[in-house]
Design an enzyme around this catalytic site. Structure first.
Site, PDB file in Angstrom:
ATOM      1  N   CYS A  33     -31.619 -45.188 -14.446  1.00  0.00           N
ATOM      2  CA  CYS A  33     -31.805 -46.641 -14.489  1.00  0.00           C
ATOM      3  C   CYS A  33     -30.490 -47.411 -14.601  1.00  0.00           C
ATOM      4  O   CYS A  33     -30.479 -48.631 -14.502  1.00  0.00           O
ATOM      5  CB  CYS A  33     -32.678 -47.011 -15.681  1.00  0.00           C
ATOM      6  SG  CYS A  33     -31.937 -46.443 -17.204  1.00  0.00           S
ATOM      7  N   ASP A  35     -28.676 -47.659 -17.343  1.00  0.00           N
ATOM      8  CA  ASP A  35     -28.421 -48.131 -18.702  1.00  0.00           C
ATOM      9  C   ASP A  35     -27.299 -47.318 -19.359  1.00  0.00           C
ATOM     10  O   ASP A  35     -27.029 -46.181 -18.956  1.00  0.00           O
ATOM     11  CB  ASP A  35     -29.697 -48.050 -19.548  1.00  0.00           C
ATOM     12  CG  ASP A  35     -30.706 -49.092 -19.085  1.00  0.00           C
ATOM     13  OD1 ASP A  35     -30.304 -50.001 -18.353  1.00  0.00           O
ATOM     14  OD2 ASP A  35     -31.885 -48.970 -19.450  1.00  0.00           O
ATOM     15  N   CYS A  58     -33.168 -50.336 -22.314  1.00  0.00           N
ATOM     16  CA  CYS A  58     -34.536 -50.753 -22.601  1.00  0.00           C
ATOM     17  C   CYS A  58     -34.898 -50.482 -24.063  1.00  0.00           C
ATOM     18  O   CYS A  58     -34.128 -49.868 -24.812  1.00  0.00           O
ATOM     19  CB  CYS A  58     -35.484 -49.988 -21.692  1.00  0.00           C
ATOM     20  SG  CYS A  58     -35.552 -48.246 -22.129  1.00  0.00           S
ATOM     21  N   CYS A 102     -35.457 -42.079 -20.882  1.00  0.00           N
ATOM     22  CA  CYS A 102     -34.678 -42.970 -21.757  1.00  0.00           C
ATOM     23  C   CYS A 102     -34.150 -42.220 -22.963  1.00  0.00           C
ATOM     24  O   CYS A 102     -33.131 -42.618 -23.537  1.00  0.00           O
ATOM     25  CB  CYS A 102     -35.546 -44.130 -22.237  1.00  0.00           C
ATOM     26  SG  CYS A 102     -36.393 -44.984 -20.918  1.00  0.00           S
TER      27      CYS A 102
HETATM   28 FE1  FES Z   1     -32.982 -47.176 -18.853  1.00  0.00          FE
HETATM   29 FE2  FES Z   1     -34.891 -46.705 -20.529  1.00  0.00          FE
HETATM   30  S1  FES Z   1     -35.075 -47.742 -18.636  1.00  0.00           S
HETATM   31  S2  FES Z   1     -32.863 -46.064 -20.648  1.00  0.00           S
END
Ligand code: FES
Length: 133
Positions: A33, A35, A58, A102
């Site tokens: 994602c 992140d 998230c 995640c």
């Molecule tokens: Fe990226 Fe959860 S959607 S870490």
């Protein structure tokens, strides 16, 4: 769909922030994602004396970051290295399957920070061995 523990750690994240002059920093990005999570460590006598995190991600990533800091605080480095992504997710009473990725950030960032510290220490030892030679 999220456990009470996930919601608790998301709403009241533990150990969030930055440590000034940390002994080690770990950072990982989640390829799924994009992140990012960063972990800061203060280490004394081979133990994690203090730990903080910053997560750009998230809610599940924030909850797993918070949980991994609680799991690692006070542990010695060898024990802390054994904390896996799965253990973090289990401690949170599980994550929805589409959010399991995640939980990859938390333990990976912790391991990255510990390895960073151990590598630095290795380098220092090598330098002092060379200067002793
Ligand atoms: Fe990226 Fe959860 S959607 S870490």
């Amino acid at each position: 769909m999220y456990s009470d523990k996930v919601m608790d750690h998301f709403n009241n994240p533990r150990n969030m922030g930055e440590i000034e002059n940390p002994d080690a920093v770990g950072q990982v990005g989640n390829p799924v994602c994009g992140d990012i999570m960063k972990i800061y460590l203060k280490i004394k006598d081979n133990k994690i004396e203090d730990i903080k995190f910053k997560t750009f991600g998230c809610g599940a990533a924030i909850a797993t970051s918070s949980m991994v800091t609680e799991m690692a605080k006070g542990k010695d480095l060898e024990e802390a290295l054994k904390i896996s992504n799965k253990m973090v997710a289990e401690k949170l009473d599980g994550l929805p399957s589409e959010k399991l990725h995640c939980s990859n950030l938390a333990a990976d960032a912790l391991q990255d920070a510990i390895n960073d510290y151990l590598n630095e220490k290795d380098k220092e030892n090598n330098v002092s061995e060379e200067s002793n030679a």
